[in-house]
Design an enzyme around this catalytic site. Sequence first.
Site, PDB file in Angstrom:
ATOM      1  N   ASN A 162       0.919  -1.264   0.184  1.00 22.07           N
ATOM      2  CA  ASN A 162      -0.048   0.112  -0.058  1.00 22.07           C
ATOM      3  C   ASN A 162       0.723   1.201  -0.004  1.00 22.07           C
ATOM      4  O   ASN A 162       2.122   1.065  -0.129  1.00 22.07           O
ATOM      5  CB  ASN A 162      -1.042  -0.008   1.260  1.00 22.07           C
ATOM      6  N   LEU A 163       0.251   2.304   0.008  1.00 26.35           N
ATOM      7  CA  LEU A 163       1.201   3.591  -0.115  1.00 26.35           C
ATOM      8  C   LEU A 163       2.025   3.691   1.161  1.00 26.35           C
ATOM      9  O   LEU A 163       3.133   4.177   1.005  1.00 26.35           O
ATOM     10  CB  LEU A 163       0.199   4.785  -0.220  1.00 26.35           C
ATOM     11  N   ASN A 164       1.746   3.541   2.421  1.00 30.70           N
ATOM     12  CA  ASN A 164       2.470   3.584   3.442  1.00 30.70           C
ATOM     13  C   ASN A 164       3.737   2.629   3.333  1.00 30.70           C
ATOM     14  O   ASN A 164       4.797   3.008   3.858  1.00 30.70           O
ATOM     15  CB  ASN A 164       1.580   3.395   4.579  1.00 30.70           C
ATOM     16  N   GLU A 165       3.484   1.437   2.898  1.00 29.99           N
ATOM     17  CA  GLU A 165       4.486   0.468   2.831  1.00 29.99           C
ATOM     18  C   GLU A 165       5.519   0.775   1.884  1.00 29.99           C
ATOM     19  O   GLU A 165       6.944   0.740   2.026  1.00 29.99           O
ATOM     20  CB  GLU A 165       3.959  -0.908   2.705  1.00 29.99           C
ATOM     21  N   ASP A 231      -5.646  -7.984   2.066  1.00 30.09           N
ATOM     22  CA  ASP A 231      -5.673  -9.488   1.850  1.00 30.09           C
ATOM     23  C   ASP A 231      -6.743  -9.995   0.770  1.00 30.09           C
ATOM     24  O   ASP A 231      -6.171 -10.772  -0.231  1.00 30.09           O
ATOM     25  CB  ASP A 231      -6.189 -10.124   3.180  1.00 30.09           C
TER      26      ASP A 231
END
Length: 447
Positions: A162-165, A231
């Site tokens: 995701n964007l944060n990761e 998921d």
Amino acid sequence: MPVLRHAQRYERPGGAANVAMNLAGLGCKVVLGGFWGRDAECNELRATLEKAGIDTVGVVSTTLPTVSKTRIIGRNQQLLRLDIESREKPSAEEAAELEKTAVALVEKVNVVVLSDYAKGALTTSLCEAVIRAARRRGVPVLADPKTPDFSKYSGATCVCPNLNELSVATGVPQHELPALIDAGGEQRREHDIEYLVVTMSEKGIRVLRDGPSFHSPARAREVFDVSGAGDTVIAMLAAGFAGGLNIERSVELANLAAGIVVGKVGTVPIAGHELVSLLTPSMGLSGADKVLDRHRMAQRVAEWRAGGESIVFTNGCFDLLHVGHVTLLEDCRRFGTKLVLGLNTDASISRLKGPSRPVVGQNERARVMAALAAVDAVVLFDEDTPLEVIQELQPDVLVKGGDYSVETVVGHEVVAARGGRVEIVPTVEGFSTTNIVRKLSAQGPTC
């Protein structure tokens, strides 16, 4: 401090097990690998997975406790989460056993998913060994990263941050989106990853690859809980790869699937029929296909609700269709996205209005009503009131035409209890089936 009254409790698989549940819900045969403890939580998890048809032959028992997360929810909002897990890592022997088991399982599958929750199961050694084994067989490998170093997934077919990761992995702030996407592209090339699939919440999903990137915009949905949405995305991508779909089609389906699960409360996996329902809207159904029995109606309403639709219910005899009926139904449609019409059977009408009614039989009435564009489904009920149907369907909006108050509408308590509402709409003066029947009787027989 807040004081809550306990209403219900449920247990659901999380983490990699939730990915497995999503895949099983999509109709895939699933083999799960990982760690669990020797405790009551393990027994509950095992039973749930086996009930879903998931093979747990790849799960290794460890002396550490089974990771569990308890969410306290009130009014569809998460208030508190209690995590029970050990900060210790599995032993070297346990890690070696899992790696050996995982590599052996690669020989039996069509797709591998590395669902990395950074709990110690997916070591760099295991990831590298599984990816090597999969590449030898030409098996796609998809990874959901929770660690900032993407090198452990080098050679994977698809990595889905995701964007944060992605921000943590690249050091580029989320708000600098163009620079972050460029940095993601560098990560993809550096680690020999075929596709970097970036989930961006309301911004949709971006696929970075050789050549132009591909963007799938998010569909507007009411969001209740984003738990487990990632998921669902990677599970749908894996199912797409297993089914031979290209990356674009797989991502589009993953986007739709994620839109369904964020409309649910808690970590709830996707079900195949929910996706099918979203891809085949009722507006494409013929009139006959809209007339359903109680069981099938409940299933369809559940599918609509899972897809983020709001359910409107109204009821009546609808004997001799007239402009007042049509106006009511058009008004009903304004209050939601799906309109269910409860229709009295012939026996029900005869008890309410006398032996001379109805003029038109129930099957013909149901077919006529289902042909109207405003109506999405028709269900017959034999009781004097639609209360039982309302209890089964649990509509979001209950609509009644005429001179009623909310408190006098049958089923208003049921709808209010789940946070719904009752709407009263005025009738069109001068139009009623009774007046039509009276007028026809006054004219006498015709030939």
